[in-house]
Design an enzyme around this catalytic site. Structure first.
Site, PDB file in Angstrom:
ATOM      1  N   LEU A  26      27.713  25.018  17.214  1.00 45.00           N
ATOM      2  CA  LEU A  26      29.025  24.942  17.890  1.00 45.00           C
ATOM      3  C   LEU A  26      29.900  23.822  17.332  1.00 45.00           C
ATOM      4  O   LEU A  26      31.074  23.755  17.651  1.00 45.00           O
ATOM      5  CB  LEU A  26      28.835  24.774  19.398  1.00 45.00           C
ATOM      6  CG  LEU A  26      27.988  25.858  20.082  1.00 45.00           C
ATOM      7  CD1 LEU A  26      27.977  25.634  21.591  1.00 45.00           C
ATOM      8  CD2 LEU A  26      28.500  27.257  19.759  1.00 45.00           C
ATOM      9  N   ASP A  57      22.577  32.656  14.158  1.00 43.36           N
ATOM     10  CA  ASP A  57      22.812  31.528  13.249  1.00 43.36           C
ATOM     11  C   ASP A  57      24.309  31.367  12.989  1.00 43.36           C
ATOM     12  O   ASP A  57      24.736  31.058  11.870  1.00 43.36           O
ATOM     13  CB  ASP A  57      22.028  31.692  11.937  1.00 43.36           C
ATOM     14  CG  ASP A  57      21.941  30.387  11.147  1.00 43.36           C
ATOM     15  OD1 ASP A  57      22.422  29.346  11.640  1.00 43.36           O
ATOM     16  OD2 ASP A  57      21.409  30.422  10.027  1.00 43.36           O
ATOM     17  N   HIS A  65      13.373  25.524  11.040  1.00 44.42           N
ATOM     18  CA  HIS A  65      14.067  25.995   9.835  1.00 44.42           C
ATOM     19  C   HIS A  65      13.103  25.716   8.685  1.00 44.42           C
ATOM     20  O   HIS A  65      13.043  24.612   8.176  1.00 44.42           O
ATOM     21  CB  HIS A  65      15.386  25.210   9.704  1.00 44.42           C
ATOM     22  CG  HIS A  65      16.098  25.353   8.406  1.00 44.42           C
ATOM     23  ND1 HIS A  65      17.398  25.801   8.328  1.00 44.42           N
ATOM     24  CD2 HIS A  65      15.714  25.092   7.132  1.00 44.42           C
ATOM     25  CE1 HIS A  65      17.775  25.803   7.047  1.00 44.42           C
ATOM     26  NE2 HIS A  65      16.783  25.383   6.308  1.00 44.42           N
ATOM     27  N   HIS A 101      20.318  30.756  18.555  1.00 45.77           N
ATOM     28  CA  HIS A 101      20.599  29.994  17.332  1.00 45.77           C
ATOM     29  C   HIS A 101      22.094  29.978  17.042  1.00 45.77           C
ATOM     30  O   HIS A 101      22.630  30.904  16.427  1.00 45.77           O
ATOM     31  CB  HIS A 101      19.841  30.604  16.150  1.00 45.77           C
ATOM     32  CG  HIS A 101      19.807  29.720  14.944  1.00 45.77           C
ATOM     33  ND1 HIS A 101      18.703  29.607  14.139  1.00 45.77           N
ATOM     34  CD2 HIS A 101      20.732  28.896  14.407  1.00 45.77           C
ATOM     35  CE1 HIS A 101      18.952  28.756  13.147  1.00 45.77           C
ATOM     36  NE2 HIS A 101      20.196  28.312  13.299  1.00 45.77           N
TER      37      HIS A 101
HETATM   38  C1  NCD Z   1      23.709  26.015   9.080  1.00 48.26           C
HETATM   39  C2  NCD Z   1      24.939  25.197   9.419  1.00 48.26           C
HETATM   40  O1  NCD Z   1      26.000  25.454   8.817  1.00 48.26           O
HETATM   41  O2  NCD Z   1      24.881  24.316  10.280  1.00 48.26           O
HETATM   42  N1  NCD Z   1      24.007  26.831   7.945  1.00 48.26           N
HETATM   43  C3  NCD Z   1      23.423  27.980   7.625  1.00 48.26           C
HETATM   44  O3  NCD Z   1      23.705  28.530   6.572  1.00 48.26           O
HETATM   45  N2  NCD Z   1      22.553  28.559   8.423  1.00 48.26           N
HETATM   46  C4  NCD Z   1      22.575  25.094   8.860  1.00 48.26           C
HETATM   47  C5  NCD Z   1      21.325  25.785   8.460  1.00 48.26           C
HETATM   48  O4  NCD Z   1      20.594  26.281   9.313  1.00 48.26           O
HETATM   49  O5  NCD Z   1      21.044  25.799   7.259  1.00 48.26           O
HETATM   50 ZN    ZN Z   2      18.616  26.989   9.712  1.00 47.43          ZN
END
Ligand code: NCD
Ligand code: ZN
Length: 402
Positions: free
Chosen positions: A56, A277, A171, A53
């Protein structure tokens, strides 16, 4: 080329050196001549991590981060393979859009990157993407950043992803319920019903509430083909610690009780995968008032030290369980390979400093973005060395070529 890695520790066996020949692990020992040798300063070697996860940001959001700098940062953190989420421009919802992204991976990525295909067109949740067309190039689909709240569309997507042998990473967040815990677990509950009905392989991203894990535990017991991941931040930080927008992400930091439930989910094997993430944003965006700043924090460089410091050092999680959650478990679930430190395997080796504690600084971050709540924290377990094949992708200053 023959490369010697000396003065290292294995987590689970005796010995203190590795011989690499033409990029493959040839021996746990030394003999003869070497072209290069690295003194790993007593650090503990593990296989490189697979992060399922990551955001990029390229193409489309180069002002936040680039593939080049994000993957340099990943290598520093001990991550040698990562899955790129599809919230880029253009959204990879058909082969042509996907190629705009994968061309850049080929040009710039320092580690192996696997793309996620979008589940819906433009990640808009209105119609399904070219799931079949994409399936020639990938097997993992996600609308991460967004939740597909249209359950009949989601169900149709499940059947189509199942038909191509793919997996969906969800998600789960019910629209309209804002940041509440119920927004997550109610979506998990609804989606699980469809997962059971369709039999699709399903993976929940970044789960963070006790009720979500209870639902997963039950679904697994009932035989659903479901897994979930937990993030380093939901394992180690709670909402009472929030200082500014560098602590803002989605799902948000939860109560200390939810943090305990997240840790339990990992130690009990309800959550089998840890993923970062990693979500870079610009300094300008994160300097905004908390409510106006975008969601997302960095994760690559702090995944190992955050979890090592909070859970491994205290004995709540073994280092080998942590390693499994970022190597064998994600690789198996997402159908990729991962490094194994064994004779005959291609070298994909990292080395954690599990003895010295040090403070994480903004200056050391190799990525372009610096939105990390871990800046200023003293931690143990930083990665100090990353090698893939014959290439040294990262080397901390205490690692010497000898
Ligand atoms: C993610 C992003 O910034 O692309 N942000 C996050 O807080 N995890 C998008 C997401 O999964 O909500
Ligand atoms: Zn997410």
């Amino acid at each position: 080329m023959r490369i010697a890695l000396v003065n290292l520790k294995f987590p689970d066996r005796d010995g203190d050196c590795i011989t690499i020949e033409d990029g493959f692990i040839a021996a746990f020992g030394l003999s003869g001549r070497y072209d290069r040798a690295f003194d790993l300063n007593g650090h503990t070697v593990l296989p490189g991590a697979v992060d399922v996860h990551a955001h990029l940001r390229e193409p489309g959001y180069e002002y936040k981060e680039t593939i080049l700098r994000a993957t340099e940062s990943a290598a520093k953190g001990g991550i040698t393979r990562a899955f790129a989420m599809p919230n880029v421009i253009p959204v990879p919802d058909c082969p042509e859009n996907l190629f705009a992204e994968t061309r850049l991976f080929e040009r710039d990525a320092k580690i192996k990157i696997y793309p996620f295909g979008a589940l819906t067109k433009g990640e808009k949740g209105e119609s399904l993407s070219d799931i079949e067309g994409l399936s020639a190039y990938l097997k993992a689909y996600s609308d991460d950043g967004f939740c597909v709240n249209d359950l009949s569309l989601l169900e149709e997507g499940m059947y189509r992803v199942k038909a191509v042998g793919g997996i969906i990473a969800s998600h789960a967040e019910r629209r309209g319920a804002a940041d509440s815990e119920a927004a997550e677990y109610e979506a998990v509950e609804e989606e699980l019903e469809l997962v059971k009905r369709t039999g699709v392989r399903y993976h929940f991203c970044h789960l963070s509430t006790k009720r979500s894990f209870d639902l997963i535990r039950r679904a697994v017991a009932e035989g659903a083909d479901v897994t979930c991941e937990v993030t380093p931040h939901h394992l180690t930080l709670d909402k009472s610690m929030i200082k500014n927008a560098d602590w803002k992400m989605n799902p948000p930091l939860r109560s200390a009780e939810d943090v305990r439930a997240t840790v339990d989910a990992l130690t009990e094997g309800v959550a089998t995968i840890v993923a970062t993430d990693h979500a870079p944003h610009s300094a300008e965006e994160k300097a905004r008032a908390y409510e106006k700043a975008p969601n997302g924090i960095l994760g690559f460089e702090t995944m190992f030290p955050a979890i090592y410091t909070a859970l491994v050092a205290s004995g709540r999680l073994s280092l080998s369980r942590l390693s499994e959650a970022v190597t064998a478990a994600p690789a198996k679930r997402f159908g990729t390979d991962h490094g194994r430190i064994a004779i005959g395997e291609r070298a994909e080796i990292i080395a954690l400093d599990t003895t010295d504690a040090r403070r994480y600084t903004a200056e050391e971050i190799l990525g372009k973005a610096v939105n990390s709540p871990y800046i200023g924290m003293e931690m143990t377990g930083f990665n100090a060395f990353t090698m893939v094949g014959e290439k040294v992708l990262y080397k901390a200053s205490d690692i010497k070529e000898v």
